[in-house]
Design an enzyme around this catalytic site. Structure first.
Site, PDB file in Angstrom:
ATOM      1  N   LYS A 241      -1.374   2.406   5.071  1.00  0.00           N
ATOM      2  CA  LYS A 241      -0.990   2.281   3.659  1.00  0.00           C
ATOM      3  C   LYS A 241      -0.119   3.468   3.277  1.00  0.00           C
ATOM      4  O   LYS A 241      -0.505   4.620   3.448  1.00  0.00           O
ATOM      5  CB  LYS A 241      -2.244   2.249   2.783  1.00  0.00           C
ATOM      6  CG  LYS A 241      -1.974   2.350   1.283  1.00  0.00           C
ATOM      7  CD  LYS A 241      -3.279   2.499   0.505  1.00  0.00           C
ATOM      8  CE  LYS A 241      -3.036   2.784  -0.966  1.00  0.00           C
ATOM      9  NZ  LYS A 241      -4.298   3.011  -1.709  1.00  0.00           N
ATOM     10  N   ASP A 246       0.904   6.550  -6.790  1.00  0.00           N
ATOM     11  CA  ASP A 246       0.168   5.446  -7.392  1.00  0.00           C
ATOM     12  C   ASP A 246      -0.192   5.763  -8.836  1.00  0.00           C
ATOM     13  O   ASP A 246      -1.130   6.512  -9.102  1.00  0.00           O
ATOM     14  CB  ASP A 246      -1.102   5.152  -6.578  1.00  0.00           C
ATOM     15  CG  ASP A 246      -1.873   3.971  -7.143  1.00  0.00           C
ATOM     16  OD1 ASP A 246      -1.291   3.191  -7.918  1.00  0.00           O
ATOM     17  OD2 ASP A 246      -3.064   3.831  -6.797  1.00  0.00           O
ATOM     18  N   LYS A 253      -3.862   4.469 -14.389  1.00  0.00           N
ATOM     19  CA  LYS A 253      -4.930   5.425 -14.133  1.00  0.00           C
ATOM     20  C   LYS A 253      -4.973   6.471 -15.236  1.00  0.00           C
ATOM     21  O   LYS A 253      -3.965   6.747 -15.891  1.00  0.00           O
ATOM     22  CB  LYS A 253      -4.684   6.159 -12.802  1.00  0.00           C
ATOM     23  CG  LYS A 253      -4.749   5.327 -11.556  1.00  0.00           C
ATOM     24  CD  LYS A 253      -4.455   6.196 -10.341  1.00  0.00           C
ATOM     25  CE  LYS A 253      -4.446   5.396  -9.051  1.00  0.00           C
ATOM     26  NZ  LYS A 253      -5.788   4.948  -8.660  1.00  0.00           N
ATOM     27  N   ASP A 264      -1.611   9.088  -1.647  1.00  0.00           N
ATOM     28  CA  ASP A 264      -1.980   7.705  -1.388  1.00  0.00           C
ATOM     29  C   ASP A 264      -1.177   7.104  -0.229  1.00  0.00           C
ATOM     30  O   ASP A 264      -1.303   5.925   0.067  1.00  0.00           O
ATOM     31  CB  ASP A 264      -1.789   6.858  -2.654  1.00  0.00           C
ATOM     32  CG  ASP A 264      -2.837   5.776  -2.793  1.00  0.00           C
ATOM     33  OD1 ASP A 264      -3.857   5.847  -2.083  1.00  0.00           O
ATOM     34  OD2 ASP A 264      -2.655   4.864  -3.611  1.00  0.00           O
ATOM     35  N   ASP A 323      -3.999  -1.798  -9.976  1.00  0.00           N
ATOM     36  CA  ASP A 323      -4.404  -0.545  -9.342  1.00  0.00           C
ATOM     37  C   ASP A 323      -5.121  -0.793  -8.017  1.00  0.00           C
ATOM     38  O   ASP A 323      -5.616   0.131  -7.398  1.00  0.00           O
ATOM     39  CB  ASP A 323      -5.296   0.270 -10.288  1.00  0.00           C
ATOM     40  CG  ASP A 323      -5.456   1.715  -9.836  1.00  0.00           C
ATOM     41  OD1 ASP A 323      -4.589   2.193  -9.081  1.00  0.00           O
ATOM     42  OD2 ASP A 323      -6.450   2.357 -10.225  1.00  0.00           O
ATOM     43  N   GLU A 325      -3.507  -1.950  -5.386  1.00  0.00           N
ATOM     44  CA  GLU A 325      -2.240  -2.276  -4.731  1.00  0.00           C
ATOM     45  C   GLU A 325      -2.263  -2.001  -3.232  1.00  0.00           C
ATOM     46  O   GLU A 325      -1.517  -2.622  -2.474  1.00  0.00           O
ATOM     47  CB  GLU A 325      -1.099  -1.494  -5.388  1.00  0.00           C
ATOM     48  CG  GLU A 325      -0.895  -0.064  -4.911  1.00  0.00           C
ATOM     49  CD  GLU A 325      -2.094   0.848  -5.130  1.00  0.00           C
ATOM     50  OE1 GLU A 325      -2.333   1.736  -4.298  1.00  0.00           O
ATOM     51  OE2 GLU A 325      -2.814   0.683  -6.141  1.00  0.00           O
ATOM     52  N   ARG A 327      -4.428  -2.638  -0.895  1.00  0.00           N
ATOM     53  CA  ARG A 327      -4.819  -3.776  -0.048  1.00  0.00           C
ATOM     54  C   ARG A 327      -3.719  -4.834   0.001  1.00  0.00           C
ATOM     55  O   ARG A 327      -3.641  -5.604   0.955  1.00  0.00           O
ATOM     56  CB  ARG A 327      -6.139  -4.358  -0.557  1.00  0.00           C
ATOM     57  CG  ARG A 327      -6.089  -4.950  -1.934  1.00  0.00           C
ATOM     58  CD  ARG A 327      -7.465  -5.015  -2.575  1.00  0.00           C
ATOM     59  NE  ARG A 327      -7.942  -3.687  -2.924  1.00  0.00           N
ATOM     60  CZ  ARG A 327      -9.130  -3.435  -3.491  1.00  0.00           C
ATOM     61  NH1 ARG A 327      -9.958  -4.427  -3.736  1.00  0.00           N
ATOM     62  NH2 ARG A 327      -9.486  -2.216  -3.800  1.00  0.00           N
TER      63      ARG A 327
END
Length: 476
Positions: A241, A246, A253, A264, A323, A325, A327
Site C-alpha cells: 500500500k 491520507d 480525519k 501511509d 478513509d 482507501e 484496502r
C-alpha cells in the site's frame, strides 16, 4: 554505509572506540575498572578512566539472550542516540542468534537520521557510528560472516524504505516514489521497473486505485519492480500500500490522526526495500513487487461515500467510507499481480491498513491474516527466527457479512464497525485467486518506531520477509 570487520582480540581495536560487551566476556582485559564493572548486576557504563576506549558498556548476561523484549537494544538505544565514537566494538562471542540479528539491524540502521533529509539545520560536529568491530572467537567467524552479510543487506533495504517514508508528503508524491525507485533499482541489473500512469491505470481497468487517487493533483501510479535472479521458475509476489498522504478524503480525519499520514505508504516503501535487499544478496529467485501509489486527497474529483468502483478483476466495491482507501488500492494491485502471474508461488501484501490492529496487537507484532496454513506457519517461524514476529488474526466466512453491500459485490468497511482488521483482510481475499497462497500483513503498529512522542519509519517487516524468503528458497 556502516562498515564492519571481525576481530579476535581487543588489541586489534582502534583507540577511542566504544566497547560494548557482556559482563562475563572472557576476552575483556583484566583491569581494576573492568573487574569493578563486572560486579554490577545491571548495566555498567563509563566514559572515564577507560583508555584506550572512549567508552565501556558492560551489559547483563540476560540481555544477550532475550529475543522477546529487545532488552539489549533498549539498553543501547539511548547510548547510541549520541555516540561518543565513530567505532563500536561489539562482543558477539556468546549471543542468541535472533538477538544478534536484531542487534546488527539496529547498528546498521544508525546510518540514517532525520537530519539526513537536510530539512533542519544540522549539527555537523555530532558523532556518528561508521564502523563495527565484531569481537568473536576464531572458530565463530565463518558462520558469523554469512549472518553479518545478510543482516547488512536487510538493513540496507530498511534504510532505503525508511529514507523514502520519512520524506514529507509534499515532496514524496506517487511520481516521486516511482522516480526514486527507478534511481535505486538502476544500480542492480537484475531489477527492472514497469510503471502505469493514470491513463494506463484507466486503460487496464484498475478502477479502485483510480478512485482513490483521482481527487488529488498528484495522480496515482502503479509501479511493478521485477527481479530476475534466475531465468525460469515460479514468481513470488509482494504488494504494498502506497498512500503517500491520507487525509481520509471526504471522510476527513481529525488533525491528530492525520499528522503521521505521510507514513501511509510504508507498505510500498518496504516492498521496494525488500527488492533492493534481494538484489544485493543475488538470491536465485524471481520476484515481482507491486507498489500501489496514490494520494487520498479532498477535491472536486474526490471519491464520495456511496460511490461504486470496479476493480481490474471485475468485482465492484461500494465505497461507504473514503478513509478505508488502503484496502481499495491493495485490492486492485493484488488482482493485477495475480493476473500477471497466475501461477505465483505465493502473494504477500503489506499495509499500514487499520488502527484496529494496533489496539489488538500493540506496536511489536505484525498482524497476519491468511487462509493458507503452510504460509501462515512459514511466516510464524520466520518471524521468531529473525525477531520480527507476526500474530495471526482470524480470517474465515464468519466475516462475510462485514463486506456485504446491497448495491455492489462488496463494501469496503463493515457497517457495524466491528472486526475492522479482519474485515479488511476478508475484503482483500476476494482479489487473490484461491490457487495462489496469499497472506495479508497489517503493519500499522510495526511500520513506525515511536519514541518520546515522535514517529519515524522502522523498515519493518523487511526482516521478516527476507527470513521467510531465505527459508522458502532452502525448501524449494
Amino acid at each position: 554505509m556502516i562498515t564492519y570487520q571481525f576481530i579476535h582480540s581487543l588489541t586489534e581495536t582502534q583507540p577511542e572506540s566504544h566497547l560494548i560487551a557482556r559482563a562475563s566476556c572472557p576476552l575483556l582485559p583484566d583491569t581494576p575498572l573492568i573487574n569493578e564493572m563486572r560486579q554490577q548486576d545491571k548495566t555498567a557504563d563509563t566514559c572515564f578512566g577507560c583508555a584506550p576506549f572512549a567508552r565501556i558498556t558492560l551489559l547483563p548476561e540476560a540481555f544477550w539472550h532475550d529475543p522477546l523484549t529487545e532488552s539489549l537494544l533498549n539498553a543501547l538505544r539511548p547510548l547510541l542516540a549520541a555516540p561518543v565514537s565513530t567505532r563500536v566494538v561489539i562482543d558477539v562471542t556468546d549471543i542468541n542468534d535472533t538477538v544478534l540479528m536484531q542487534l546488527l539491524r539496529f547498528l546498521f540502521n544508525q546510518a540514517h537520521r532525520l537530519s539526513d533529509l537536510q530539512l533542519k539545520k544540522a549539527d555537523h560536529a555530532s558523532v556518528r557510528v561508521c564502523h563495527i568491530d565484531a569481537l568473536c572467537l576464531p572458530a565463530q567467524q565463518k558462520r558469523l560472516e554469512t549472518l553479518f552479510r545478510q543482516q547488512q543487506a536487510i538493513a540496507n533495504g530498511m534504510l532505503a524504505a525508511r529514507r523514502l517514508a520519512d520524506i514529507p508528503s509534499d515532496r514524496c508524491t506517487p511520481q516521486f516514489v516511482v522516480t526514486e525507485a527507478q534511481r535505486l533499482c538502476s544500480a542492480f541489473p537484475a531489477l527492472r521497473c514497469e510503471v502505469l500512469d493514470e491513463k494506463q491505470i484507466i486503460e487496464q481497468r484498475l478502477g479502485l486505485l483510480y478512485a482513490v487517487g483521482k481527487g488529488a493533483t498528484c495522480p496515482p501510479r502503479l509501479l511493478a519492480i521485477h527481479y530476475d535472479g534466475i531465468a525460469e521458475g515460479p514468481v513470488r509476489c509482494y504488494v504494498g500500500k502506497g498512500i503517500t498522504f491520507d487525509t481520509g478524503g471526504l471522510w476527513l480525519k481529525e488533525g491528530a490522526g492525520m499528522y503521521t499520514m505521510k507514513y501511509d505508504m510504508c507498505g510500498a516503501a518496504n516492498v521496494l526495500g525488500l527488492l533492493l535487499t534481494v538484489a544485493q544478496l543475488h538470491l536465485p529467485v524471481r520476484i515481482m513487487g507491486v507498489l500501489a501509489l496514490a494520494e487520498n486527497a479532498i477535491g472536486p474529483d474526490a471519491m464520495q461515500p456511496g460511490s461504486v468502483a470496479r476493480a481490474c478483476n471485475g468485482l465492484t466495491v461500494e465505497i461507504n467510507n473514503t478513509d478505508a482507501e488502503g484496502r481499495l488500492v491493495l485490492a486492485d494491485a493484488i488482482a493485477w499481480a495475480s493476473q500477471r502471474h497466475p501461477q505465483a508461488r505465493y502473494l504477500i501484501d503489506m499495509a499500514t491498513l487499520t488502527g484496529a490492529v494496533v489496539k489488538a496487537l500493540g506496536y511489536e507484532l505484525n498482524g497476519l491474516m491468511t487462509q493458507d496454513e503452510p504460509l501462515r506457519q512459514a511466516l510464524n517461524v520466520a518471524g521468531k527466527q529473525c525477531g520480527d514476529e507476526v500474530w495471526s488474526l482470524p480470517l474465515d466466512a464468519r466475516l462475510k457479512k462485514q463486506t456485504e453491500s446491497t448495491i455492489a459485490d462488496l463494501c469496503n468497511t463493515p457497517g457495524n464497525n466491528a472486526a475492522i482488521s479482519a474485515s479488511a483482510a476478508w475484503l482483500l481475499h476476494h482479489f487473490c485467486p484461491p490457487t495462489i497462497p496469499w497472506a495479508h500483513l497489517d503493519i500499522s503498529g510495526t511500520a513506525l518506531w515511536r519514541e518520546n512522542g515522535k514517529s519515524v519509519a522502522s523498515g519493518r517487516p523487511i526482516p521478516l520477509l527476507v527470513e521467510h524468503l531465505l527459508e522458502d528458497i532452502r525448501q524449494a
